[in-house]
Design an enzyme around this catalytic site. Structure first.
Site, PDB file in Angstrom:
ATOM      1  CG  ASN A   9      35.957  10.125  23.875  1.00 10.61           C
ATOM      2  OD1 ASN A   9      35.824   8.978  23.462  1.00 10.61           O
ATOM      3  ND2 ASN A   9      35.633  10.479  25.113  1.00 10.61           N
ATOM      4  CD1 TRP A  10      35.652   9.674  17.198  1.00 14.98           C
ATOM      5  CD2 TRP A  10      35.522   7.729  16.086  1.00 14.98           C
ATOM      6  NE1 TRP A  10      36.278   9.841  15.988  1.00 14.98           N
ATOM      7  CE2 TRP A  10      36.220   8.672  15.279  1.00 14.98           C
ATOM      8  CE3 TRP A  10      35.320   6.436  15.582  1.00 14.98           C
ATOM      9  CZ2 TRP A  10      36.719   8.353  14.012  1.00 14.98           C
ATOM     10  CZ3 TRP A  10      35.819   6.119  14.327  1.00 14.98           C
ATOM     11  CH2 TRP A  10      36.506   7.067  13.547  1.00 14.98           C
ATOM     12  CE  LYS A  11      32.207  11.355  25.121  1.00 14.68           C
ATOM     13  NZ  LYS A  11      31.451  12.166  26.080  1.00 14.68           N
ATOM     14  CG  HIS A  94      35.973  10.210  29.444  1.00 10.91           C
ATOM     15  ND1 HIS A  94      34.655  10.227  29.808  1.00 10.91           N
ATOM     16  CD2 HIS A  94      36.127  11.161  28.502  1.00 10.91           C
ATOM     17  CE1 HIS A  94      34.027  11.162  29.087  1.00 10.91           C
ATOM     18  NE2 HIS A  94      34.902  11.739  28.293  1.00 10.91           N
ATOM     19  CD  GLU A  96      31.048   9.883  28.791  1.00 13.11           C
ATOM     20  OE1 GLU A  96      31.541   9.131  27.937  1.00 13.11           O
ATOM     21  OE2 GLU A  96      30.592  11.021  28.510  1.00 13.11           O
ATOM     22  CD  GLU A 166      36.929  15.486  28.583  1.00 12.32           C
ATOM     23  OE1 GLU A 166      36.579  15.800  27.436  1.00 12.32           O
ATOM     24  OE2 GLU A 166      36.822  14.350  29.040  1.00 12.32           O
ATOM     25  N   GLY A 172      28.743  16.621  26.985  1.00 10.70           N
ATOM     26  CA  GLY A 172      27.541  16.158  26.312  1.00 10.70           C
ATOM     27  C   GLY A 172      26.290  16.936  26.663  1.00 10.70           C
ATOM     28  CB  SER A 211      29.563  21.220  25.210  1.00 13.37           C
ATOM     29  OG  SER A 211      28.734  20.247  25.835  1.00 13.37           O
ATOM     30  N   GLY A 232      34.008  15.267  22.074  1.00 11.78           N
ATOM     31  CA  GLY A 232      33.126  14.110  22.043  1.00 11.78           C
ATOM     32  C   GLY A 232      32.178  14.195  20.859  1.00 11.78           C
ATOM     33  N   GLY A 233      30.951  14.613  21.129  1.00  9.55           N
ATOM     34  CA  GLY A 233      29.886  14.630  20.119  1.00  9.55           C
ATOM     35  C   GLY A 233      30.312  15.214  18.773  1.00  9.55           C
TER      36      GLY A 233
HETATM   37  P1  PGA Z   1      31.393  16.300  24.439  1.00 15.18           P
HETATM   38  O1  PGA Z   1      32.335  15.187  25.132  1.00 15.18           O
HETATM   39  O2  PGA Z   1      32.295  17.071  23.496  1.00 15.18           O
HETATM   40  O3  PGA Z   1      30.350  15.524  23.729  1.00 15.18           O
HETATM   41  O4  PGA Z   1      30.868  17.169  25.531  1.00 15.18           O
HETATM   42  C1  PGA Z   1      33.645  15.488  25.531  1.00 15.18           C
HETATM   43  C2  PGA Z   1      34.250  14.271  26.169  1.00 15.18           C
HETATM   44  O5  PGA Z   1      33.551  13.550  26.894  1.00 15.18           O
HETATM   45  O6  PGA Z   1      35.449  13.983  25.965  1.00 15.18           O
END
Ligand code: PGA
Length: 249
Positions: A9-11, A94, A96, A166, A172, A211, A232-233
């Site tokens: 997930n590149w956000k 998600h 967010e 999640e 994050g 994470s 994500g990251g």
């Molecule tokens: P993260 O994000 O790996 O940066 O914690 C995961 C996500 O939001 O899908």
């Protein structure tokens, strides 16, 4: 046996040049991993990813879609448009989106409906906040996020879904659920799905996100009900993303 799946997930990150390098590295290594891979770039870069990955078996997901089919909804992107681009997956709910955009279950069921109508496979994201975990509400919160989908979709429609657990406090932040903590929630999710249909519940991919890095992926993915990850990251770094993918074998 469920296939492991690792989704990036590149956000809201990247640009054409950075994406080209990342996609090239993923394309080169994709064949060597046995896990199913997918990447979820921002909307403007979906076509770039479709083009770069078309012969690699790596699938493409969008990070969101509209709850509406089409029409006067300025700024929205429909599930049908995503399917038209060659996108196969879409993240629904998600954290967010739930938190920064106040997306609730009613809206998310509509998004899921549009996704299924367009032939996209939804990845339904669920998870508790730190306060909810501290109050012992984790399984209750997650079950309440999943329940409306079990009520509103037929078993045949649900067959295309993946779930991503999640924990919000792990996204994050560098904090991760321990493999045992995550496994407990994944097992509870699978038990909830089994109330609808036991054999379907055995087949559904339940991914862990929050994470995940190259150094904690293997221990998470070795748990019996963790079928891979939503990253994500670490998915912005080809080396990390591919190392996580290889940890899923
Ligand atoms: P993260 O994000 O790996 O940066 O914690 C995961 C996500 O939001 O899908």
């Amino acid at each position: 046996m469920r296939q492991k799946r690792v989704a990036g997930n590149w956000k809201m990150n990247g640009d054409q040049a950075q994406n080209a390098a990342l996609l090239h590295a993923i394309a080169e290594q994709a064949e060597k991993t046995t896990a199913a891979l997918l990447v979820c770039p921002p909307f403007p870069y979906l076509l770039q990813a479709v083009a770069a990955l078309q012969t690699t078996g790596v699938e493409i997901g969008a990070q969101d879609c509209s709850a509406y089919q089409e029409g006067a909804y300025t700024g929205e992107v429909s599930a049908r448009m995503l399917a038209d681009l060659g996108v196969q997956w879409v993240l629904i709910g998600h954290s967010e989106r739930r938190h920064y955009h106040s997306e609730d279950n009613t809206l998310l069921v509509e998004k899921g409906r549009r996704a299924v109508e367009a032939g996209l496979k939804p990845i339904l994201c669920v998870g508790e906040t730190l306060a909810e975990r501290e109050q012992g509400l984790t399984q209750q919160v997650v079950a309440a996020q999943i329940a409306p989908f079990l009520e509103c979709f037929t078993l045949q429609e649900l067959a295309s879904f993946c779930i991503a657990y999640e924990p919000v406090w792990a996204i994050g932040t560098g904090l991760t659920a321990t493999p045992e903590e995550a496994q407990a929630v994944h097992a509870a999710i699978r038990a909830q799905l089994a109330e609808v249909d036991a054999s379907w519940a055995e087949q559904v991919g339940v991914l862990y996100g929050g994470s995940v890095k190259a150094d904690n992926a293997a221990s998470l993915f070795s748990m019996p009900d963790i079928d891979g990850g939503l990253i994500g990251g670490a998915s912005l770094d080809a080396g990390q993303f591919l190392a996580i993918a290889n940890a899923a074998e």
